[in-house]
Design an enzyme around this catalytic site. Structure first.
Site, mmCIF file in Angstrom:
data_model
loop_
_atom_site.group_PDB
_atom_site.id
_atom_site.type_symbol
_atom_site.label_atom_id
_atom_site.label_comp_id
_atom_site.label_asym_id
_atom_site.label_seq_id
_atom_site.Cartn_x
_atom_site.Cartn_y
_atom_site.Cartn_z
ATOM 1 C CB SER A 194 -73.102 -21.850 62.281
ATOM 2 O OG SER A 194 -72.669 -23.058 61.873
ATOM 3 C CB THR A 195 -75.697 -23.294 58.683
ATOM 4 O OG1 THR A 195 -74.928 -24.451 59.176
ATOM 5 C CG2 THR A 195 -76.305 -23.493 57.427
ATOM 6 C CG HIS A 221 -69.489 -22.193 63.743
ATOM 7 N ND1 HIS A 221 -70.764 -22.825 64.173
ATOM 8 C CD2 HIS A 221 -68.821 -21.688 64.841
ATOM 9 C CE1 HIS A 221 -70.959 -22.658 65.513
ATOM 10 N NE2 HIS A 221 -69.664 -21.773 65.962
ATOM 11 C CG MET A 315 -76.724 -26.687 61.336
ATOM 12 S SD MET A 315 -76.164 -28.117 60.740
ATOM 13 C CE MET A 315 -74.685 -27.565 60.091
ATOM 14 C CG ASP A 318 -70.480 -21.744 69.524
ATOM 15 O OD1 ASP A 318 -70.207 -21.865 70.641
ATOM 16 O OD2 ASP A 318 -69.717 -21.306 68.546
#
Length: 376
Positions: A194-195, A221, A315, A318
């Site tokens: 993600s991030t 993401h 973040m 998941d």
């Protein structure tokens, strides 16, 4: 004391709109605005200091990419969140901005300013809070840990047409038994990020050898329209072919598939036993489209006998629930990125707390650990 934000955008309307959003939050304040990168550099040259910069991509005189290059040249370290549109040129430049060290990006709302700002406000504040290392954003969620997953408990059984329901462990174990016989040699690699993920992936995918024997599916993401540019960029850098996943295509060994932004990626086997990718506009889970948990849960009813799962920076949590579900009937080796090299130590931390991580390594060692694990 509020965290100081510098807003850089050539649109006076957008500067006003995002400033209003930021200034209504009790932990943030817009201390300055600039209409292009050059004006922002002037503010920095005056000795102004900021906790985070909100940066538009397309601007006259000095655009967002040029601004980031200038920051790197001057060795100025301020977390920067990029605002980008879905236009093709913008998506490519957003990927470049992330390569240059931008913390994250948020997609600008489409249409008139007064419409579509609800989700934009939430997305923007989450990223600004995280970039400033604040513990909570305005919605009250923790910056990198939406929940704790107990290793002993399986994720709830999820029905595609209804909400999740709690099930007894015995029922869950029965429900996730593979419906097809397991054939030795059917293997898969899954990467969740993600991030910080787009840049982290550049330290993983290009390091995989051209004879890597597994198909690789990456769940990064990103919103719709951006994953194609990410796939193209990684393809230029890698020995393996990298492409955006397409609905209905047959999975091939030695190919890296980037799950489509704005859709849910799943795998299933057709009547001939071939693995097909499903890319459908299904509901988000935890606000995520794509969601790694959904992909991993879809593996339960496949014949894969060995899966290597990599959890990178990001973040939230998941991937952990999906790994727990799949582990009931699959052999899964989990490699996670360590805290020191994560932009946000959220997803790896939740995976570690869930007890599913086999090895936690620095980013530079992730690809090597994958290679060692499968014995290439």
């Amino acid at each position: 004391m509020e965290k100081k934000v510098l807003v850089i955008d050539d649109s006076a309307l957008m500067r006003r709109a995002v400033s209003d959003i930021i200034n209504t939050d009790k932990k943030l304040e817009v201390s300055d605005t600039a209409n292009d990168g050059l004006s922002a550099i002037d503010l920095l040259d005056q000795g102004k200091q900021y906790d985070v910069i909100l940066l538009d991509i397309h601007m006259p005189k000095m655009d967002g990419v040029q601004f980031l290059k200038e920051l790197n040249k001057r060795k100025i370290k301020v977390p920067t969140v990029v605002m980008s549109s879905i236009a093709s040129r913008s998506t490519n430049e957003t990927i470049e901005a992330l390569e240059l060290g931008a913390f994250d990006f948020v997609k600008k709302p489409t249409g008139p300013v007064k419409y579509g700002f609800t989700s934009f406000r939430s997305d923007l504040l989450v990223r600004l809070y995280c970039a400033c290392d604040l513990e909570e954003h305005s919605g009250g969620m923790k910056k990198d840990a939406p929940e704790t997953i107990e290793p002993q408990r399986l994720a709830p059984k999820v029905h595609p047409t209804g909400p999740a329901e709690s099930v007894a462990p015995e029922a869950t174990m029965q429900s996730v038994r593979p419906k097809r016989p397991v054939h030795i040699g059917e293997k898969l690699a899954v990467i969740a990020s993600s991030t910080g993920g787009p840049k982290a992936l550049q330290s993983v995918i290009p390091m995989l050898p051209g004879n890597f024997p597994y198909p690789v599916i990456v769940v990064q993401h990103m919103p719709e329209g951006f994953t194609g540019s990410l796939a193209s960029r990684l393809n230029e850098m890698s020995k393996l072919p990298v492409k955006e996943a397409e609905d209905g295509e047959i999975l091939k060994k030695g190919v890296v598939y980037i799950a489509q932004g704005g859709r849910q990626c799943e795998l299933f086997q057709d009547k001939n036993g071939r693995y097909q990718i499903s890319e459908k506009d299904k509901p988000a889970r935890g606000g995520l489209k794509p969601c790694a948990d959904i992909l991993l849960e879809s593996l339960v009813d496949t014949s894969f006998d060995e899966i290597v799962c990599v959890v990178l920076t990001g973040m939230g949590g998941d991937g952990s629930k999906g790994i727990l579900r799949a582990k009931t009937c699959k052999k899964i080796k989990v490699v996670a990125q360590d805290e020191a090299t994560c932009v946000v130590y959220g997803m790896p931390r939740v995976a570690k707390a869930a007890g599913v991580v086999d090895e936690m390594v620095p980013l530079k060692d992730v690809a090597g650990t994958m290679i060692k694990t499968i014995g290439v």
